[in-house]
Motif scaffolding. Structure first.
Motif, PDB file in Angstrom:
ATOM      1  N   THR A 167      -5.259  10.357  15.688  1.00  0.00           N
ATOM      2  CA  THR A 167      -5.048   8.958  15.329  1.00  0.00           C
ATOM      3  C   THR A 167      -3.695   8.760  14.662  1.00  0.00           C
ATOM      4  OG1 THR A 167      -5.864   7.157  13.903  1.00  0.00           O
ATOM      5  CG2 THR A 167      -6.319   9.395  13.179  1.00  0.00           C
ATOM      6  N   ASP A 168      -3.112   7.601  14.891  1.00  0.00           N
ATOM      7  CA  ASP A 168      -1.863   7.285  14.204  1.00  0.00           C
ATOM      8  C   ASP A 168      -2.125   6.686  12.822  1.00  0.00           C
ATOM      9  OD1 ASP A 168      -2.813   4.790  14.877  1.00  0.00           O
ATOM     10  OD2 ASP A 168      -1.094   4.233  16.130  1.00  0.00           O
ATOM     11  N   HIS A 169      -3.375   6.746  12.346  1.00  0.00           N
ATOM     12  CA  HIS A 169      -3.716   6.262  11.007  1.00  0.00           C
ATOM     13  C   HIS A 169      -3.393   7.291   9.921  1.00  0.00           C
ATOM     14  CE1 HIS A 169      -6.593   2.731  12.086  1.00  0.00           C
ATOM     15  NE2 HIS A 169      -5.399   2.654  12.658  1.00  0.00           N
ATOM     16  N   ILE A 170      -2.774   8.393  10.322  1.00  0.00           N
ATOM     17  CA  ILE A 170      -2.278   9.353   9.329  1.00  0.00           C
ATOM     18  C   ILE A 170      -0.864   9.741   9.748  1.00  0.00           C
ATOM     19  CG2 ILE A 170      -3.151  11.457  10.475  1.00  0.00           C
ATOM     20  CD1 ILE A 170      -3.983  12.353   7.553  1.00  0.00           C
ATOM     21  N   ARG A 171      -0.002   9.913   8.769  1.00  0.00           N
ATOM     22  CA  ARG A 171       1.404  10.156   9.099  1.00  0.00           C
ATOM     23  C   ARG A 171       1.606  11.545   9.682  1.00  0.00           C
ATOM     24  NH1 ARG A 171       6.097  10.502   5.065  1.00  0.00           N
ATOM     25  NH2 ARG A 171       6.928  11.400   6.980  1.00  0.00           N
ATOM     26  N   GLU A 172       2.682  11.713  10.430  1.00  0.00           N
ATOM     27  CA  GLU A 172       3.023  13.005  11.011  1.00  0.00           C
ATOM     28  C   GLU A 172       3.272  14.019   9.899  1.00  0.00           C
ATOM     29  OE1 GLU A 172       6.269  14.856  14.214  1.00  0.00           O
ATOM     30  OE2 GLU A 172       6.239  12.704  13.760  1.00  0.00           O
ATOM     31  N   GLY A 173       2.818  15.240  10.123  1.00  0.00           N
ATOM     32  CA  GLY A 173       2.994  16.302   9.133  1.00  0.00           C
ATOM     33  C   GLY A 173       1.848  16.427   8.150  1.00  0.00           C
TER      34      GLY A 173
ATOM     35  N   ILE B 275      -5.645  13.850  12.519  1.00  0.00           N
ATOM     36  CA  ILE B 275      -4.358  14.448  12.842  1.00  0.00           C
ATOM     37  C   ILE B 275      -3.540  13.445  13.645  1.00  0.00           C
ATOM     38  CG2 ILE B 275      -5.338  15.621  14.886  1.00  0.00           C
ATOM     39  CD1 ILE B 275      -3.270  17.870  14.406  1.00  0.00           C
ATOM     40  N   ASN B 276      -2.263  13.343  13.331  1.00  0.00           N
ATOM     41  CA  ASN B 276      -1.358  12.427  14.007  1.00  0.00           C
ATOM     42  C   ASN B 276      -1.142  12.882  15.464  1.00  0.00           C
ATOM     43  OD1 ASN B 276       1.697  11.711  14.746  1.00  0.00           O
ATOM     44  ND2 ASN B 276       0.948  10.188  13.274  1.00  0.00           N
ATOM     45  N   PRO B 277      -0.979  11.941  16.402  1.00  0.00           N
ATOM     46  CA  PRO B 277      -0.772  12.326  17.806  1.00  0.00           C
ATOM     47  C   PRO B 277       0.382  13.298  18.028  1.00  0.00           C
ATOM     48  CG  PRO B 277      -1.240   9.982  17.659  1.00  0.00           C
ATOM     49  CD  PRO B 277      -1.104  10.472  16.242  1.00  0.00           C
ATOM     50  N   ALA B 278       1.466  13.133  17.271  1.00  0.00           N
ATOM     51  CA  ALA B 278       2.610  14.042  17.446  1.00  0.00           C
ATOM     52  C   ALA B 278       2.238  15.470  17.044  1.00  0.00           C
ATOM     53  CB  ALA B 278       3.797  13.550  16.621  1.00  0.00           C
ATOM     54  N   ASP B 279       1.491  15.602  15.954  1.00  0.00           N
ATOM     55  CA  ASP B 279       1.048  16.936  15.524  1.00  0.00           C
ATOM     56  C   ASP B 279       0.004  17.494  16.483  1.00  0.00           C
ATOM     57  OD1 ASP B 279       2.646  17.107  13.182  1.00  0.00           O
ATOM     58  OD2 ASP B 279       1.246  15.796  12.135  1.00  0.00           O
ATOM     59  N   ALA B 280      -0.870  16.628  16.983  1.00  0.00           N
ATOM     60  CA  ALA B 280      -1.885  17.078  17.937  1.00  0.00           C
ATOM     61  C   ALA B 280      -1.234  17.651  19.194  1.00  0.00           C
ATOM     62  CB  ALA B 280      -2.807  15.916  18.297  1.00  0.00           C
TER      63      ALA B 280
ATOM     64  N   VAL C 298       0.847  -1.192   0.000  1.00  0.00           N
ATOM     65  CA  VAL C 298       0.000   0.000   0.000  1.00  0.00           C
ATOM     66  C   VAL C 298       0.881   1.241   0.000  1.00  0.00           C
ATOM     67  CG1 VAL C 298      -1.662   1.355   1.336  1.00  0.00           C
ATOM     68  CG2 VAL C 298      -1.956  -1.117   1.138  1.00  0.00           C
ATOM     69  N   ILE C 299       0.540   2.213  -0.847  1.00  0.00           N
ATOM     70  CA  ILE C 299       1.223   3.510  -0.862  1.00  0.00           C
ATOM     71  C   ILE C 299       0.176   4.574  -0.601  1.00  0.00           C
ATOM     72  CG2 ILE C 299       2.609   5.134  -2.201  1.00  0.00           C
ATOM     73  CD1 ILE C 299       3.700   2.780  -3.797  1.00  0.00           C
ATOM     74  N   ASP C 300       0.219   5.194   0.569  1.00  0.00           N
ATOM     75  CA  ASP C 300      -0.822   6.131   0.986  1.00  0.00           C
ATOM     76  C   ASP C 300      -0.359   6.811   2.269  1.00  0.00           C
ATOM     77  OD1 ASP C 300      -3.366   7.238   2.048  1.00  0.00           O
ATOM     78  OD2 ASP C 300      -4.313   5.991   0.524  1.00  0.00           O
ATOM     79  N   PRO C 301      -0.556   8.123   2.423  1.00  0.00           N
ATOM     80  CA  PRO C 301      -0.163   8.776   3.677  1.00  0.00           C
ATOM     81  C   PRO C 301      -1.046   8.379   4.854  1.00  0.00           C
ATOM     82  CG  PRO C 301      -1.251  10.339   2.222  1.00  0.00           C
ATOM     83  CD  PRO C 301      -1.022   9.095   1.420  1.00  0.00           C
ATOM     84  N   ARG C 302      -2.190   7.745   4.563  1.00  0.00           N
ATOM     85  CA  ARG C 302      -3.092   7.265   5.618  1.00  0.00           C
ATOM     86  C   ARG C 302      -3.033   5.747   5.718  1.00  0.00           C
ATOM     87  NH1 ARG C 302      -8.630   7.630   5.851  1.00  0.00           N
ATOM     88  NH2 ARG C 302      -8.692   7.025   3.646  1.00  0.00           N
ATOM     89  N   SER C 303      -3.413   5.236   6.873  1.00  0.00           N
ATOM     90  CA  SER C 303      -3.647   3.811   7.027  1.00  0.00           C
ATOM     91  C   SER C 303      -5.129   3.576   6.736  1.00  0.00           C
ATOM     92  CB  SER C 303      -3.312   3.350   8.450  1.00  0.00           C
ATOM     93  OG  SER C 303      -1.949   3.526   8.718  1.00  0.00           O
ATOM     94  N   THR C 304      -5.408   2.901   5.645  1.00  0.00           N
ATOM     95  CA  THR C 304      -6.790   2.686   5.238  1.00  0.00           C
ATOM     96  C   THR C 304      -7.290   1.351   5.782  1.00  0.00           C
ATOM     97  OG1 THR C 304      -6.122   1.598   3.183  1.00  0.00           O
ATOM     98  CG2 THR C 304      -6.357   3.992   3.137  1.00  0.00           C
ATOM     99  N   ARG C 305      -8.557   1.053   5.536  1.00  0.00           N
ATOM    100  CA  ARG C 305      -9.152  -0.180   6.061  1.00  0.00           C
ATOM    101  C   ARG C 305      -8.473  -1.436   5.506  1.00  0.00           C
ATOM    102  NH1 ARG C 305     -14.099   0.137   8.760  1.00  0.00           N
ATOM    103  NH2 ARG C 305     -14.973   2.235   8.869  1.00  0.00           N
TER     104      ARG C 305
END
Length: 688
Positions: free
Chosen positions: A643-649, A611-616, A205-212
């Protein structure tokens, strides 16, 4: 079963998988649906997704348009009065004639739609040409107009190469900028899950999000939005540099390899890592997998909806060609429209430079061929695409006729689009609801919905199927094809539009568009599984394309030496985050139909921002906080999901609500694709 009930075979109106089921109709009203287990050769094999099971709900909405409306307030106010069909046709025809007389036919613009049937898009195209304009497009301009023209350039055709069943026969499934587990759940379950679980196929998978669907992936690359092109170029660098390409295929079936080899030398995985944030070793690993496995490439809007998406699609086409992952069983690649009838518009030539045959309007011989069949002259100039139409409102474009499109919400930079719509001399919107776009119309025409008419649908795997009328339209609403026919008569063009049933339109298509010669109403009625275009004779269809030759002039794949192209907007000190958007399983496009489906709206009621936890932590945002998301175009207030289902930044929002107030209307110079998936943004907490 009650004797009054009728089982009507229909094709699902949502995504482009092409699922079939039965609408249980009683006296013109759909009571429920039943799964079609009678035909094992249909694509969904009796299965449906949440939208499919709710697919008939929106047609019963109390908000359906029932009578023609005329604007009595300012544009955008939503103040209308009911008028008769006769008056509506008279007003529209009079305004068309006035605009043609004062400004010429080039001041008229038409939009077809992925929400209407094959036959109806064909008539929209025919009417526009009969009125002398090539300003013709459809909202799919913002869907597949990176991948489609790129594949045409390399392979001569953008269509899917194989049936879905071949995905399960692959050795590697590469999902790039696509979330089929939510956007095409039945296809995912029937073919992708089968490939992984039953057949042991590896998935990347190539995606900035973690999908289902990412839980099945052995590798998940998370590039920053809009930087995927760097990944593709680096993969080409690895495949060619390590001599992993298919030498025999390259030599016999491609041209341009040496130019490509020279171009990609500078695009190393280490270079790509600096741009994308993806480790170089992961890039190399995926490149090696593609080169050594029969690969199904599933790409979609995460690849398409970028200004540099055309370059990315060209690079991916190069990868497919040099690895020989095309023209055989067990591979898959091609255009994957987001809507059931995306192909219905594209394959009738709904584009500013096309004839219904798919040939160019500038081709004199091709134009003469269609003129002979249609009986009237066709303009020879290239018209404006959708984005250019919007830009030219008040200048070159004075009147627009929009069928089943909601550009006030789906086009990038929504505030700008709405201001442009106010400048039109006249706007006609033909739809089933009073959409955000219809609020700006001078006349609104009530159309019959999908289940309220008979017609033809074309799926992402090139499957041509018939869907049948199962319900009566509310009030005075009419099928789109009939509205076009009746308006044509008011415009003194009735001699070219002598149709009384969609079957007659399809028979004309059979004679005009060679690819569909065999997709007759009679054949499709007898074969619910349909046929795969090109179906040049009844019973004949090509399941696998390009086995021996491509659709280019010399039959070879034309490799393109692709250049790196930076996204038009990147994060900076003022707007430090990337903003992207995505689709939800329970909604569709701008929500025109899904928000009118109670079971879907109840389960997926509102927008949010991931939003990623680090950014939050950096921006002092907690899960559930009310936040403001801003770009240089506007702002949206919504709730945060940490959520960590999206990358930081990166932050991400569903695209069914207000996200296009934030996107960018800058376009690619060739494809006119806008930047809908990668813009610079900032986020802040709002006090409640």
């Amino acid at each position: 079963m009650n004797v009054a009930e009728k089982l009507v075979p229909v094709v699902c109106p949502w995504c482009s998988v092409g699922c079939r089921f039965y609408a249980v109709s009683v006296n013109g009203y759909i009571r429920r649906i039943e799964f079609d287990y009678d035909h094992p050769t249909i694509v969904n094999r009796g299965k449906l997704c949440p939208k499919g099971t709710a697919s008939y709900q929106f047609i019963n909405s109390p908000d359906r348009l029932r009578k023609p409306l005329r604007r009595v307030g300012d544009r955008g106010e939503g103040k209308f009065e009911e008028i008769s069909w006769e008056e509506a046709y008279r007003i529209i025809a009079g305004k068309i004639k006035e605009v043609r007389e004062n400004y010429g036919p080039e001041a008229l613009a038409f939009l077809g739609s992925e929400k209407i049937t094959f036959e109806e898009n064909y008539l929209v195209h025919k009417l526009s040409k009969a009125l002398g304009t090539n300003n013709l497009d459809f909202p799919g301009r913002y869907c597949q107009y990176s991948n489609s023209p790129a594949r045409v350039k390399v392979f001569g055709s953008g269509a899917a190469t194989n049936p879905f069943e071949d995905i399960a026969k692959a050795e590697l499934v590469l999902i790039w900028g696509h979330n089929p587990a939510e956007t095409a759940p039945v296809m995912f379950g029937q073919y992708l899950e089968k490939a992984v679980i039953d057949n042991g196929v590896e998935m990347v998978v190539i995606d900035p999000r973690s999908t289902r669907g990412h839980k099945y992936a052995s590798l998940h690359l998370k590039p920053y939005p809009g930087t995927d092109l760097a990944l593709a170029l680096a993969m080409l660098n690895v495949i060619i540099g390590e001599e992993l390409y298919n030498r025999e295929f390259v030599q016999e079936r491609t041209v341009g390899f040496e130019g490509l080899r020279e171009k990609i030398k500078e695009y190393t995985p280490e270079w790509a890592e600096k741009i994308t944030g993806v480790p170089a070793e992961e890039v190399k690993k995926v490149a090696r997998l593609i080169a050594t496995r029969k690969t199904a490439f599933l790409v979609n809007e995460g690849m398409n909806q970028h200004v540099n998406g055309f370059n990315l699609a060209l690079a991916i086409a190069d990868i497919i060609a040099i690895t020989g992952n095309i023209g055989k069983e067990g591979v898959w690649s091609g255009v994957f429209p987001g809507a059931q009838c995306g192909f219905c518009a594209a394959m009738t030539g709904i584009a500013p430079n096309k004839l219904p045959t798919g040939k160019l309007v500038t081709d004199e011989a091709a134009r003469a061929e269609v003129e002979k069949l249609w009986g009237f002259p066709i303009p020879d100039w290239v018209g404006l695409d959708l984005t250019s139409m919007i830009r030219e409102i008040g200048n070159k474009i004075r009147m627009m006729y929009i069928i089943g499109g909601n550009i006030a919400k789906s086009a990038p930079n929504s505030a700008w689009v709405r201001e442009q719509l106010k400048k039109l001399d006249f706007l006609v919107v033909q739809d089933i609801f009073l959409t955000e776009t219809a609020m700006y119309a001078d006349v609104v025409l009530p159309a019959a919905a999908w289940f309220e008419k008979t017609g033809t649908a074309i799926s992402a795997e090139r499957r041509v199927q018939r869907t049948y009328k199962a319900a009566e339209a509310p009030g005075e609403a009419k099928p789109d094809w009939l509205i076009v026919v009746e308006l044509a008569k008011e415009l003194d063009l009735g001699e070219y539009f002598k149709y009384e049933h969609p079957d007659e339109i399809l028979r004309e298509i059979n004679s005009v568009i060679p690819l569909f010669k065999g997709a007759t109403p009679e054949y499709l009625a007898q074969h619910p599984e349909g046929c795969f275009f090109p179906c040049t004779e009844p019973g004949e269809g090509a399941k696998i394309l390009f086995k021996n030759a491509f659709k280019t002039g010399d039959g070879k794949a034309h490799l393109v030496a692709v250049d790196w192209m930076e996204p038009p907007e990147i994060p900076d000190e003022e707007y430090p985050l990337w903003l992207t958007n995505f689709r939800l399983v329970g909604h569709w496009h701008t929500g025109t139909m899904s928000r009118e489906s109670p079971s879907l709206q109840k389960r997926w009621p509102e927008q949010y921002v991931m939003i990623n936890p680090a950014d939050a932590q950096k921006f002092t945002i907690k899960d559930g906080d009310l936040v403001k998301v801003e770009t240089r175009r506007g702002e949206v207030i919504t709730r945060a999901v940490v959520t960590d289902h999206i990358r930081e930044g990166v932050i991400g929002m569903p695209n069914h609500w207000q996200v296009n107030f934030l996107t960018l209307n800058e376009v690619h110079p060739v494809t006119k694709m806008a930047e809908l998936k990668a813009v610079a943004a900032r986020i802040s907490r709002v006090e409640e």
